[in-house]
Structure formats: structure tokens, C-alpha cells
Design a protein around this motif. Structure first.
Motif, PDB file in Angstrom:
ATOM      1  N   GLY A 122      26.765  28.549  44.852  1.00 31.49           N
ATOM      2  CA  GLY A 122      27.049  30.075  45.338  1.00 31.49           C
ATOM      3  C   GLY A 122      26.747  31.048  44.324  1.00 31.49           C
ATOM      4  O   GLY A 122      26.609  30.594  43.119  1.00 31.49           O
ATOM      5  N   GLN A 155      30.735  37.160  44.744  1.00 32.24           N
ATOM      6  CA  GLN A 155      31.064  36.361  45.990  1.00 32.24           C
ATOM      7  C   GLN A 155      30.744  36.856  47.316  1.00 32.24           C
ATOM      8  O   GLN A 155      30.559  36.296  48.314  1.00 32.24           O
ATOM      9  CB  GLN A 155      32.741  36.193  46.015  1.00 32.24           C
ATOM     10  CG  GLN A 155      33.219  35.314  44.879  1.00 32.24           C
ATOM     11  CD  GLN A 155      34.704  35.389  45.001  1.00 32.24           C
ATOM     12  OE1 GLN A 155      35.487  35.801  45.709  1.00 32.24           O
ATOM     13  NE2 GLN A 155      35.409  34.640  44.024  1.00 32.24           N
ATOM     14  N   ASP A 156      30.142  38.188  47.158  1.00 29.29           N
ATOM     15  CA  ASP A 156      29.709  39.000  48.409  1.00 29.29           C
ATOM     16  C   ASP A 156      28.331  38.697  48.556  1.00 29.29           C
ATOM     17  O   ASP A 156      27.922  38.968  49.780  1.00 29.29           O
ATOM     18  CB  ASP A 156      29.957  40.614  48.168  1.00 29.29           C
ATOM     19  CG  ASP A 156      31.591  40.784  48.006  1.00 29.29           C
ATOM     20  OD1 ASP A 156      32.244  40.104  48.552  1.00 29.29           O
ATOM     21  OD2 ASP A 156      32.072  41.858  47.376  1.00 29.29           O
ATOM     22  N   ALA A 192      27.734  30.373  40.391  1.00 32.15           N
ATOM     23  CA  ALA A 192      29.155  30.401  40.009  1.00 32.15           C
ATOM     24  C   ALA A 192      29.585  28.962  39.502  1.00 32.15           C
ATOM     25  O   ALA A 192      30.131  27.849  40.259  1.00 32.15           O
ATOM     26  CB  ALA A 192      30.105  30.670  41.268  1.00 32.15           C
ATOM     27  N   TYR A 200      31.874  37.399  34.262  1.00 35.62           N
ATOM     28  CA  TYR A 200      32.239  36.110  35.145  1.00 35.62           C
ATOM     29  C   TYR A 200      33.036  35.091  34.110  1.00 35.62           C
ATOM     30  O   TYR A 200      34.117  34.712  34.732  1.00 35.62           O
ATOM     31  CB  TYR A 200      31.270  35.733  36.013  1.00 35.62           C
ATOM     32  CG  TYR A 200      31.319  34.200  36.514  1.00 35.62           C
ATOM     33  CD1 TYR A 200      32.009  33.932  37.629  1.00 35.62           C
ATOM     34  CD2 TYR A 200      30.891  32.924  36.008  1.00 35.62           C
ATOM     35  CE1 TYR A 200      32.403  32.841  38.406  1.00 35.62           C
ATOM     36  CE2 TYR A 200      31.121  31.780  36.550  1.00 35.62           C
ATOM     37  CZ  TYR A 200      31.914  31.726  37.699  1.00 35.62           C
ATOM     38  OH  TYR A 200      31.948  30.453  38.313  1.00 35.62           O
TER      39      TYR A 200
END
Length: 1351
Positions: free
Chosen positions: A1071, A1075-1076, A1162, A1226
Motif C-alpha cells: 500500500g 492511505q487515501d 507504506a 511518513y
């Protein structure tokens, strides 16, 4: 009458001129000369010169009567010069007359006006261009004329204009160097230019002209020309001269090699000179250069500087056999010695590193198809030095020893880091091995220097006893093998080395004695001195000294054969017989050797009362002594029999059959092993087996019955003893040995140590008896039942020790004891268990095959033996130190294990007990170890090894030419099928360990494939397919397959495209950091999934990206060297630079797209994030290095930036830098979450302070690379700005300043933090003031730190 009058008139004219000159009557003299015509003047001079009398006086008289102030006088002088030049070059005059004439003309030349000098100089140029110079005597005058012309201040007519004297001289030299020179006058012309004042440009013209003529001259004419050129280099252009000489002979050497390689391709006209002639000329020129360096040290400095410069840019151009020989000759001069050897050491290590780099990458091999290897060049110098290059030999010897000492094996934890077996892979190891090869080859080629080399080697063996000297021992052994009798001249040094035996490690002692063993056979004095040293050592207080004595005595026993001893192929002396073909008094020596050997045996018997280590050496050595010196069998067997009787219980029904208490000794509270009983029994068993198979056959053939009584007696007694021990060991319970599950096995008590020793002894005895009973059983069912009974006793003890080891980590059993089964027996046993299909053996073998534990044990011992062979280069037991026998045994074991694994797959096999690994899996592990061992120890025998594995062609004749790639590919296909079956098996049937072993085996065997072969391409395609189609959730297998994929890919093409696809897969499964954001799922490789993406696949991708970055960094350095060291004036150099630039930018561009995916992924906190941050820092550092290169290009005006670079900068600005800052945010966020989580835990539980501290330390460690990355990005942008200004191309338009670096205060975040702080302060009122006081300075200093870091 007219002719006579003419002659008289001329004679009178001679006398008249001479008398008028003597009287100083200048007016009358001028009048007399004016009446002479030009031809008469010439005749006058010629006649006087031929007579050889008063020539100089006549010329002086003419010059007196021809003053330069008068035009007629100048013209007459010119006529004299022209006539004299023709006379001198005619060769008709005597040398003293020539010298007299030239000397006078040179003196008078400076009085000539500029125009006359110009005319005279032009005349000389025309003569040279016309090839009229015959002996070059007049060129001394030409140099004076040109020198005088250069100092002339008159304006001289040249063409339609006027030139100064200096410019006129320059034009003449230019004209001269542009014209053709006759070969006969080249040397004279070169010599002439030494006397002419030349500026740098003129000197360069001359030097380049002479160098161009080299190729047109006969080889024998070059040395004197080179000498003149070197003398000329005192004026300057030293680099050009040296480079030209080196390049010329480098090309000649290459042409010579090409002719030797393809003789039929050379035309007769183009054929070069004979090899010996070329080498002698090269040797002469090296001597000339050395002699000139003695006069001009600057030439030596220029030579070293030139080679250093070229070594960085293009070593193949100037670092050739000729230049290396030259620089080694220069090294004899003390002033240059250190510089030369430092340069050569650096060149050798760099060459080894570069070769290692190139061999691992197809991408680099395509860019640099010609691989340069300085090691082969230096060895070629050794070969060339055989042609009388005595001035090179000392340099070669010094270089050899310098390399061996500079890169010798280092001690790690008291042991040598590198052993003599196996292959040298590290550059330092290769350099040390090269040093040894240089010395060995020099020793073979140069007989006069042999004693000096040998003495230096022995000196180092003596003086370096404290450090590892395996490399010197190996060199000594090789030297002696090449010339055995050379040792006689250095016997005093050998004797001196013997005095130090007590201080050397045991393996060094054995190596040294084996190396000098030929000398012991021809020199009685050396042998006697050795025996004296060994006798002293055997009673030394030091254990190592006593072991050294035993090793020495055993070696003597092996190599001094007693009269009548058998000579079998297996008994041939490895060292000695092959070196010294025959002793001078062979019969006498053999007869006398018996007393000598028996005396040594007497000394060795005393060792049987010493420590266990000393006895163990004896037991391990007796078998080889017996086999090589069969007449000593009586004494040896008697010694062994008397020794075993000390511990043997003669009562046939008494249990246990051995007195173990006699095998240990107590010293205070400590207990030690005194008698290695299992080794003793093993020695007896092997000696007995050898006697039965060899001696009895010999006695039967010879029908000698007279001495058989003793031998039969020994045999019978020992066999009965072994049979009795076997029976009683099977009947004995563990309690009989005071060993059972309740016994104490800890090492903290005397009882525990004693029990550990007893257990190991009993297990060893069982193993020895297993081998004995199997070998003597002749497939008897009863004997095999005994074998199984002994194994049960062994396995019971083994189980107890393993159980106790789990509880007590310090137990002896934790270190798996080496098996007493010999390698040859393991081969026989495995063949019987798995491959023997004889009907007569079926019933007896069924007994052993019924026990899966026993079969598992047999394979496990094979694994242990192979591992020992891989680690030490030898195994315990008979023939363990014989590489050939070990190789043959290894082939047999491999065939059996391969057949067992392919015939009975793991899935089919009944595992029986659920403990331990299955037999098939053990076989697979064994095969993996064997393949590694063969590639490490037997690289030269790989073709024979692969042929031996070909089960289908069991009895086929040996093939002359074995295709290794085909044979290896056949074996690989078998393991591919097994792996496909494993991967297709569902759920619980999948065996992770087996799959991983299969992948590792395929990877190991793939090294044997030729990368350009279709088999390699096929394996590569298959690996890609497996990785694309199989979704493995097992991390180790995924790692193994991806590693195999990368290893194959780099030998096929650059892996950057593969890295990009894998990075896309990792991004899709883990991912996005946003997150969107929804990530597309490209799914290139099914092997990358949610369980394997991180950390397994991610870390592997980053590790491979790191290798690509290293390659790019290496290429950028090559690019910079090309730019700095040579302006690319040739189209070839320019195209090479362009191809390098293109390759670098393409690699970095594709790699940036891979990082583009990873920095948006991520990733979980931990190693993946840390590694990615460091990898990004390195990427920006390399981008900066590339920008610096283009900055240098623009500054030097050699070019501009390319469109490709602009695209790369644009890509970095749009696809990497913004994402890096987002990734940093992040990372900081996930670390903030972990810190806040730790803070909550702290509030709940005050006692978890340590856990919180650990989390904080981890966060600090993992965020440490962030500032480094930001700094690397800023440095990259800084140099982009510089490049933009220099190139007038706005590269910064693609870069966007990030908000992550402006350190703005977020008001809302600050307000909430302050409110939370006030709440906490209210709760902790008493400490409030102190806390604020402590924190205030920190808050005020923080921004300053940030500002400083930003600078």
C-alpha cells in the motif's frame, strides 16, 4: 704542358695563400682570393684536405682574406662552408682532418651575418631532405649554425615576409621534422638536436618525429636511437619520450603474441622479428633507460608519474610487460624502491578488484570487453626475463616477497584467517598468491638466484614463527619440488630452521618437514641434526614441541624405506620418490634404514605414556607408516597390541570389556583424558585390515612361510580381541559403564567431566567396531546384526547426551564429536545400503535397512565428513590427507546420495519417527555440501566430477573433452523437477527446508554454466517463470529464489528493469504512504506477496540496488579519469566517453523509477525503512558525483551537458525528491506513534521504564539516516545550481523546494502541546520550577542547532 702548368699554378696558389696569411698581409691576401673562381677555391680546399696537411691553416688563411664586413668575403665564406660540407660527408677524409675542419668552421660560423646563416641552414635542411648525408659528421656544424641563427637579431627574408632569427630557426625545424629522414642519419640528427636550444614546442616536434621513425627502422638500430632520445629528454618532453618508447614495445609484444596465437594469419612481409631478438633489444633499452636515470633522476620520477597516471585511466596502454620490467629495474635504485613497490602493490590490488567487479556483471563486461590483468603481465615479465634480463630479477624477487608480506594471512582469534587449501577470492589473498607465483617462476627461470630465494624463504619461516606462515611453507614446498637438489647448497639454513621447530605450530612443522624431506635422503648431516632436535623436543615441557617431535619422527618413518618393503601404487611416497629419483647408495641405505627406523620406533614408544594429544598423533600416523614401510609392521603391531592389552579385560564373560578408568587421569580436582582409546582401536582396526588385504596376498604370492608365524599370531590375537570386545559391548548395558539417564553430565563437577569422557569413548569404540564388523562380515547376517547392536549402544548414549545438552549448554556433547568411521568406509556403507541389489546380499542388508535410524546415521556421518573436508581440506582416518583418494571417494558418495534422493523423494519416504530429518532431506543437504566443496577444493577436477555423476554412463570410457556446461545443466534439470514438484505440492506437503536446499543447489551448480550458453539462458528463463507464477509465503524460500534470480540476471543483463518491476509489486502489496491513495496491482512476480514483500523482497531489492549504485559509482570514477587525464581528441576516446555517460544515465534513470515506487510504499518500521533511507542517501551522493563530472566538462570547455542528463535531472525532481520528503514525514509519523504508545505505557506502568527507553533508542537509531538524506539532497541541488550557471541551462526548473525544510512552527500543534504541558505541570507542582529551568536552555538552543545543520 698546360696541365703541368695548371698544377704548378695551383700549388703556387696554395703556398701563396699560406704565406700571405702567415705574413698578415691582408690586402694582398684579399686580392689573391678575389682572383680565385668558386670551383678553383673548392679544388684548392679539397686538394689540401686530401693531402691531410695544413688544411686548417689554409682555411684560416681564406677566412682572414674573406672579412664578413665585405659582401665578397661573406660569399666566399659561404662557398668554403658548402665545399667543406660536401668534403666531410664524402667519407674520403681522415677522421682527424674532419674534426679539424668542422671545429674551425664552427668557430667561424658565429661571425657570419644572419642572412648567410639562414642560407647555410637552408642548405643543410635541403641536404637532409635529399638524403645526401652519409655519415652525419657535418651535423655538428648545423647545430652551431642554428644556435647562431637563433641569437641573430637581424630580420631575415622568408618567403614574401621577414622573420626574426628565432622564428626562422623554428620554421626550419618545423620543415625538417615534416620531411623524410634517411634511416642512416636519424641517430646523428637526434644527437644534433641535443646541442640546439629548443623551446618546449620545438622539442615536442623533434621527439614526436623521432618516435614516428621507430616503426620504420630495423630493430637493431633502435637501442642507440633510444639512448640519444633519452639524452635529448634532459631538455624536456620526458613523458612523451617514455610514453612513446613504452607504447612502441607494447605494440610489438602484442603483435608477437598474435603471431604465436594465429601463425598462419601473418603475411611474410608483415612478420615481426624473432622473439629472442626482440627480448634482447628490449633488455638493452631498459639498460639504456636505467643508465640515463642515473644521470637524470627526473626521468625516473617522470616514469613513475606516467605509469601512475595511466594506471588510473587506461592501464592496458602503458602497463605492459616491457614497462613493468622497466619499473622493476628502476626499483633497484634505493631512491625509487618504495615508490615503485607501492605503485605496483596498488596496481595489483586494484586490478584484482576491477576483475572481480567485471566478472560479476554482464553490464560492465559489455562496456569493458577487454579485461586487464596485471598479474598475468608480471608473470609474463618473469618469463621474458629468461632472455638475459638480469637487471630485472632482483626487482622481481623483492616484489614477490613484498606482496607475500604485505598481504599475508592475518590472525583472527589466534588462528590464521586464511588456509592454504581452497581458492583465493579476496584481492589481498590473490596478491599474496601472486607474490608466491612470481618467486616460484623466477626460481625456475634463473638458476643463479635460486639459493638467495631459498634462503630468504627459510629466513622468513624462522623469523615469522609467531604469525601464520602457511604461504611461505607452500612456496618452499613448490620450490623444492621444482629443483630438489638446490637444498644442498642451503643445508645450514635448513638446520637453523630445525632449531625453531619447537616454536612452530604443528601444521607448520609438518609442512616444513615435508618440504625439506628430499634433502634428508641425500644429506646425512642434516638428517642427524633433525633427529637430535626431535629427540630433545620429545622430552620438552611444551606439549606442542612433543607433538612436533612425533610428527617429525612419523614423517621419517614414512619416507625411509626398510629393505624388502612393498611398493604399491597406494604406498608411493608423495614427496621424496617423485623428487629424488634414486639414492646414490640405494641398497646400503635400505639395509641401514631398518636400524634407523627401529630406533625411531623406540623413541615413539616412550610417547605412549604421554598426554592424550601426543598418543592421538601416533595412532593417526601409524597406519600411513605401516602402509609405506611394510617391513615395520611387526614392530608396530606389537606396540599396538601391548598398548590395547592395558585396557582390555581378558575374561571372556566380564562386562564391560574395556577398563575405562585407566583412560582418565586426575590432577587435583580436574579430570583429563589420558588414553584416546577409540583412536587406539581405530588404528588397530585399520592396520589389521591393511595387513589382511595386502601382506597375506604378498606372502601367498611369494610362498614365504618362514616368518608367517609372527604375523598370523598378531592377526589372530587382535581379531579375537576385537570380536570379544564386540560381543561384550553388545551385551553391556549403559549401567556397566556407569552411564545412564540419571548420570551427571555437567562440566562443573569431576563426575560430570568423567561421564562425558566415558560417553565419548564408548561411542567412539562402538563406531570403530561397526566399521570392523561390517568390513570383516562379508555380508554375513550375524555380523550385520552385531553392527546394529553396536549402533543401538551408540544411539542410546547419543540420545542421552543430546537430552543433557539441552539442559546444560556447556556440555561436551554440544560440540558434535567427530565420527570414527573413515571416509572410504562411509562410501562403501552408503553404496551397500542404497545401491547394492545383489541377491546374495539381500538378506543380510535387510537387517541394516530395517533400521531407518541407522541409515539416517550413515548419511549424517557422510555430511560430517564432507563438512570437515570443506573446512580443513582433509578428513580423519586412512587416506584423509590424500586429495586424489578423497576426490574419488567424494564422487562415489555423491552418486549414491544423488541416486537415493532422485529415486525416493521426501514426500514418498516414510519418516518413521517424527524426530530428525528424513533421509532424503539429509541426502539433499549432503549434495549441497559436496557441490560447494568440489567447487572450492577441486575446481580443476570439476569435469571429472560431473562425468562421475553421470549414472547412465557408468562404465563408459573416459571422454577427452568434457562439456562442463552440458553436464552441469543435466544435473540442474533433475533438481529443477524436484523443486517444481515441491512448489506444486499443497499446504502441509510443502517442505520449506527441502525447497530451500534445492534452490541453493541450483544456485551453486549454475556457477558452472557458461553465461553465454543456451543452457544458462534456459535456466534464467525458468527462474523468471518460477518467480512469476508461484506465490510462496515461505520467506527463506522466497529469499533463495529471488537471490538466484538476481545472480543469474546480472550475468545476463543489467537488473535495473527487474528492480523496477519488483518495486512496483512491493508497492502494490504493502500500500501507499497516503492511505487515501489506491495503488494499481501490476503483479509482475507472484513470489512477492503480502507476507514476503517486506522485509524479505524489499531488503533483497535494496541490496541489489546497492550493487547497481556501486557499479555506477565505479563507472563515474572511470569517466572522471578519462576527462582529467586526457583531452578526448580522438573520435575513439570521445565515443567511449559518450557510451559511458549513456550507460550511467540509463542505469540511474531506471533505478530512480524503482526508488519512486519504494519511497511511496507504506513500509513497516525497522530494517526496510532504515535501509531505504541509507540507499536514497547514496543515490543522491552518486547523482551529485555525476553532476560534478559535467561541471568539470563545462569548466574545461570540452563539451556541454547532454539531453539525457537533463531528462535524468527532471526525473529526479519530479519522481524522487518530493516523494523523499513525503516519505520522511511518513517515517517521522510512524515513529511518533510508537513514541506516544510508549508514553501511554509509561503513564500506566511506571515500572516499564526500560521498555520505554528501548523504544526511544530504537526510534533515534532509525531516524538517524534522515538528516543524512536531507543533506545529500541539498548537496545535489547545490551543484545543480552551479552546473546551471556554467552550462547556461536552467536545471533547477525541475526541482521544487520542499516545505519539510523550512521548519515553520505549526501554531495549532504548538497550542495543544502547551496546554498538555500546563496540565502536567499542575499535577507535578513541586518539580515545576526545576523542570522549566532545565528545559528552557534546550528550547533556546534547538533552533540554533537546526540552523547550523542547514548550513
Amino acid at each position: 704542358m698546360t696541365v703541368l702548368q695548371s698544377l704548378l699554378t695551383r700549388a703556387a696558389m696554395d703556398q701563396k695563400i699560406l704565406s700571405l696569411a702567415a705574413e698578415e698581409a691582408l690586402d694582398r691576401l684579399q686580392e689573391c682570393l678575389q682572383n680565385l673562381k668558386e670551383n678553383e677555391l673548392g679544388d684548392l680546399i679539397m686538394r689540401q684536405a686530401v693531402k691531410g696537411k695544413e688544411t686548417a691553416i689554409l682555411l684560416r688563411g681564406i677566412f682572414k682574406g674573406s672579412p664578413c664586413s665585405q659582401q665578397n668575403g661573406v660569399l666566399r665564406r659561404l662557398q668554403v662552408y658548402k665545399h667543406c660540407i660536401r668534403l666531410v660527408e664524402s667519407g674520403d677524409l681522415q677522421l682527424d682532418i674532419v674534426s679539424e675542419i668542422i671545429g674551425l668552421l664552427m668557430l667561424e660560423a658565429r661571425q657570419l651575418p644572419g642572412a648567410a646563416l639562414a642560407e647555410l641552414a637552408t642548405l643543410f635542411v635541403d641536404v637532409i631532405k635529399g638524403g645526401s648525408l652519409s655519415n652525419g659528421k657535418s651535423l655538428e656544424l648545423f647545430s652551431t649554425v642554428l644556435t647562431a641563427l637563433a641569437t641573430s637579431k637581424e630580420s631575415l627574408v622568408y618567403g614574401k615576409g621577414e622573420l626574426s632569427g628565432e622564428e626562422f630557426k623554428k620554421q626550419l625545424i618545423n620543415t625538417l621534422c615534416s620531411s623524410r629522414w634517411d634511416h642512416q642519419c636519424v641517430i646523428h640528427l637526434t644527437n644534433m638536436f641535443r646541442d640546439i636550444p629548443l623551446n618546449a614546442e620545438e622539442l615536442q616536434f623533434v621527439v614526436e618525429k623521432v618516435l614516428r621513425i621507430f616503426s620504420k627502422l630495423d630493430l637493431q638500430e633502435i637501442p642507440p636511437l633510444v639512448y640519444q632520445l633519452l639524452l635529448l629528454s634532459a631538455k624536456g618532453s620526458k613523458k612523451t619520450v617514455l610514453e612513446g618508447i613504452i607504447t612502441f614495445f607494447n605494440q610489438l609484444d602484442k603483435r608477437q603474441k598474435e603471431e604465436q596465437r594465429i601463425p598462419e594469419s601473418v603475411d611474410l612481409e608483415a612478420a615481426t622479428v624473432p622473439l629472442d631478438q626482440l627480448r634482447h633489444v628490449e633488455g638493452t633499452i631498459i639498460l639504456h633507460i636505467i643508465s640515463v636515470i642515473n644521470l637524470d633522476q627526473g626521468l625516473g620520477r617522470e616514469l613513475i608519474k606516467l605509469l601512475k597516471t595511466e594506471q588510473q585511466r587506461d592501464p592496458g596502454k602503458t602497463l605492459c610487460p616491457f614497462s613493468v620490467a622497466l619499473v622493476l629495474s628502476v626499483a633497484i635504485k634505493h631512491r625509487f624502491e618504495e615508490q615503485v613497490f607501492d605503485f605496483l602493490k596498488m596496481s595489483i590490488v586494484r586490478s584484482c578488484k576491477d576483475l572481480q567487479f567485471l566478472q560479476g556483471s554482464k553490464f560492465l563486461q559489455d562496456l569493458f570487453p577487454q579485461q586487464y590483468d596485471i598479474a598475468s603481465i608480471i608473470l609474463e615479465v618473469v618469463e621474458n626475463s629468461a632472455f638475459g634480463w638480469d637487471h630485472v630479477t632482483q626487482g622481481l624477487v623483492d616484489l614477490g616477497f613484498t606482496l607475500m608480506e604485505s598481504y599475508e594471512p592475518k590472525k583472527v582469534l589466534g588462528k590464521a584467517a586464511e588456509t592454504s587449501y581452497g581458492l583465493s577470492k579476496m584481492p589481498a589473498q590473490q596478491a599474496c598468491r601472486l607474490g608466491a607465483n612470481i618467486l616460484l617462476e623466477t626460481f625456475k627461470v634463473h638458476e643463479p638466484i635460486r639459493s638467495a630465494i631459498l634462503e630468504q624463504v627459510l629466513n622468513r619461516v624462522i623469523t615469522k614463527a609467531a604469525s601464520p606462515i602457511n604461504h611461505f611453507i607452500d612456496l618452499l614446498s613448490n620450490i623444492v619440488v621444482s629443483a630438489p637438489l638446490v637444498l644442498q647448497n642451503s643445508s645450514s639454513k635448513v638446520t637453523e630452521a630445525f632449531d625453531n621447530l619447537s616454536f612452530l605450530p604443528l601444521d607448520m612443522v609438518q609442512g616444513l618437514l615435508k618440504a625439506v624431506q628430499p634433502l634428508l635422503k641425500v644429506s646425512m648431516s642434516v638428517r642427524d641434526s633433525l633427529i637430535l632436535v626431535l629427540r630433545k623436543a620429545i622430552f620438552s615441557r611444551q606439549l606442542d614441541a612433543r607433538k612436533a617431535a612425533v610428527a617429525g619422527f612419523l614423517l621419517l618413518l614414512k619416507n625411509f624405506k626398510v629393505l624388502g618393503s612393498l611398493t604399491f601404487s597406494q604406498c608411493s611416497q608423495a614427496i621424496g620418490a617423485s623428487q629424488v629419483q634414486a639414492d646414490i647408495h640405494a641398497c646400503y641405505n635400505s639395509a641401514a634404514n631398518e636400524a634407523f627406523c627401529l630406533e625411531i620406533l623406540g623413541s615413539l614408544r616412550r610417547c605412549l605414556s604421554q598426554q592424550a594429544d601426543v598418543r592421538l598423533m601416533l595412532y593417526e600416523g601409524f597406519y600411513d607408516v605401516l602402509r609405506r614401510n611394510s617391513q615395520l609392521s611387526n614392530s608396530i603391531m606389537e606396540t599396538l597390541q601391548s598398548q590395547i592389552k592395558r585396557y582390555y579385560e581378558p575374561e571372556p564373560d566380564l562386562l564391560p570389556p574395556l577398563k575405562l578408568e585407566g583412560c582418565i587421569v586426575a590432577q587435583g580436582d580436574q579430570i583429563f583424558l589420558q588414553e584416546p582409546l577409540a583412536h587406539l582401536l581405530s588404528c588397530i582396526q585399520h592396520c589389521l585390515a591393511w595387513y589382511k588385504s595386502t601382506m597375506q596376498l604378498h606372502h601367498e604370492a611369494e610362498e614365504e612361510e618362514d616368518e608367517d608365524g609372527d604375523y598370523v599370531g598378531f592377526q589372530q590375537d587382535l581379531e579375537e580381541m576385537l570380536d570379544s570386545i564386540t560381543r561384550r559391548m553388545i551385551k553391556s548395558e549403559l549401567e556397566d559403564f556407569e552411564l545412564d539417564k540419571s548420570a551427571d553430565f555437567s562440566l562443573f563437577s569431576g563426575v560430570g567431566v568423567k561421564n562425558n569422557i566415558y560417553a565419548i569413548l564408548v561411542m567412539g569404540v562402538c563406531e570403530v567396531l561397526i566399521e570392523y564388523n561390517f568390513n570383516t562380515g562379508n555380508f554375513s547376517k550375524n555380523k550385520f546384526e552385531d553392527v546394529l547392536g553396536l549402533f543401538k549402544c551408540y544411539s542410546k548414549l547419543s540420545e542421552i547426551l543430546k537430552e543433557k545438552a539441552g539442559k546444560n549448554k556447556l556440555s561436551l556433547a554440544n560440540k558434535t564429536a567427530r565420527s570414527f568411521l573413515s571416509m572410504s568406509f562411509i562410501s562403501t556403507l552408503l553404496t551397500a545400503l542404497f545401491r547394492d541389489s545383489a541377491q546374495s546380499h539381500e538378506e543380510s542388508l535387510a537387517v541394516l535397512r530395517s533400521s531407518s535410524e541407522f541409515m539416517r546415521y550413515a548419511v549424517s556421518v557422510a555430511l560430517q565428513k564432507v563438512q570437515q573436508l570443506e573446512e580443513t581440506g582433509q578428513t580423519d582416518g586412512p587416506d584423509g590427507q590424500n586429495p586424489e583418494k578423497m576426490f574419488q571417494t567424494l564422487c562415489k558418495i555423491t552418486r549414491v546420495l544423488l541416486w537415493r534422493y532422485t529415486s525416493i523423494p521426501t514426500a514418498v519416504e516414510e519418516s518413521g519417527k517424527k524426530k530428525g530429518k528424513s533421509i532424503s532431506l539429509l541426502c539433499l543437504e549432503g549434495l549441497l555440501k559436496i557441490f560447494n566443496t568440489v567447487q572450492q577444493l577441486y575446481k580443476s577436477k570439476i569435469p571429472q566430477f560431473l562425468r562421475a555423476l553421470d549414472i547412465a554412463n557408468d562404465d563408459a570410457e573416459e571422454e577427452d573433452d568434457i562439456n562442463v556446461t552440458e553436464k552441469a545443466a543435466f544435473q540442474i534439470r533433475q533438481f529443477q523437477r524436484s523443486l517444481v514438484n515441491q512448489l506444486s505440492s499443497a499446504g502441509d506437503d510443502f517442505n520449506s527446508k527441502e525447497a530451500l536446499s534445492l534452490v541453493t543447489i541450483i544456485s551453486t551448480l549454475s556457477k558452472l554454466l557458461e553465461p553465454s550458453s543456451p543452457q544458462f539462458i534456459q535456466l534464467f528463463s525458468w527462474t523468471v517463470k518460477i518467480c512469476k507464477e508461484n506465490s510462496l509465503e515461505d520467506a527463506p524460500c522466497c529469499k533463495g529464489l529471488l537471490t538466484l534470480l538476481f545472480n543469474l540476471h546480472v550475468l545476463y543483463k543489467s537488473p535495473v528493469g527487474l528492480l523496477r518491476e519488483l518495486a512496483q509489486d512491493i508497492h502494490a502489496h504493502l500500500g501507499d504512504i497516503d492511505q487515501d491513495m489506491e495503488v494499481e496491482n501490476p503483479s509482475h512476480f507472484a513470489i512477492v506477496n503480502i507476507k514476503t514483500a517486506a522485509p524479505t523482497a524489499c531488503l533483497l531489492v535494496l541490496a541489489q540496488a546497492e550493487k547497481v549504485l556501486e557499479e555506477v559509482d565505479w563507472l563515474i570514477k572511470k569517466l572522471k579519469n578519462h576527462l582529467v587525464l586526457e583531452i578526448p581528441d580522438s573520435s575513439q576516446a570521445s565515443s567511449q566517453i559518450q557510451s559511458l555517460e549513456k550507460a550511467i544515465i540509463l542505469q540511474l534513470g531506471t533505478l530512480l523509477t524503482a526508488y519512486h515506487e519504494l519511497v511511496q510504499t507504506a513500509l513497516p518500521a525497522g530494517s526496510c525503512v532504515d535501509t531505504l533511507l541509507r540507499s536514497l542517501s547514496k543515490t543522491y551522493t552518486i547523482l551529485t558525483s555525476l553532476i560534478k563530472h559535467y561541471l568539470q566538462v563545462c569548466r574545461s570547455g570540452l563539451g556541454t551537458i547532454s539531453g539525457r542528463l537533463e531528462k535524468l535531472v527532471k526525473l529526479s525532481g519530479s519522481h524522487l525528491t518530493p516523494q523523499c520528503y513525503a516519505f520522511i514525514t511518513y517515517v517521522q509519523n510512524i515513529h511518533s506513534e510508537s513514541l506516544s504508545f510508549a508514553g501511554e505505557k509509561k503513564k500506566k506502568r511506571e515500572d516499564e521504564t526500560a521498555a520505554v527507553a528501548t523504544v526511544m533508542a530504537k526510534v533515534l537509531r532509525e531516524t538517524k539516516p534522515i538528516p543524512n538524506l536531507i543533506f545529500a539532497i541539498e548537496q545535489y541541488e547545490k551543484f545543480l545550481i552551479h552546473l546551471s550557471k556554467k552550462s547556461k541551462v536552467n536545471l533547477m526548473q525541475y526541482m521544487k523546494l520542499s516545505t519539510s525544510r523550512d521548519f515553520r512552527i505549526n501554531a495549532s500543534t504548538l497550542e495543544s502541546a502547551l496546554q498538555e504541558k500546563n496540565t502536567e505541570d499542575a499535577e507535578n507542582e513541586p518539580d515545576n520550577d526545576q523542570t522549566v529551568a532545565a528545559e528552557q536552555p534546550a528550547e533556546s538552543q534547538e533552533p540554533k542547532k537546526k540552523r547550523r545543520r542547514k548550513k
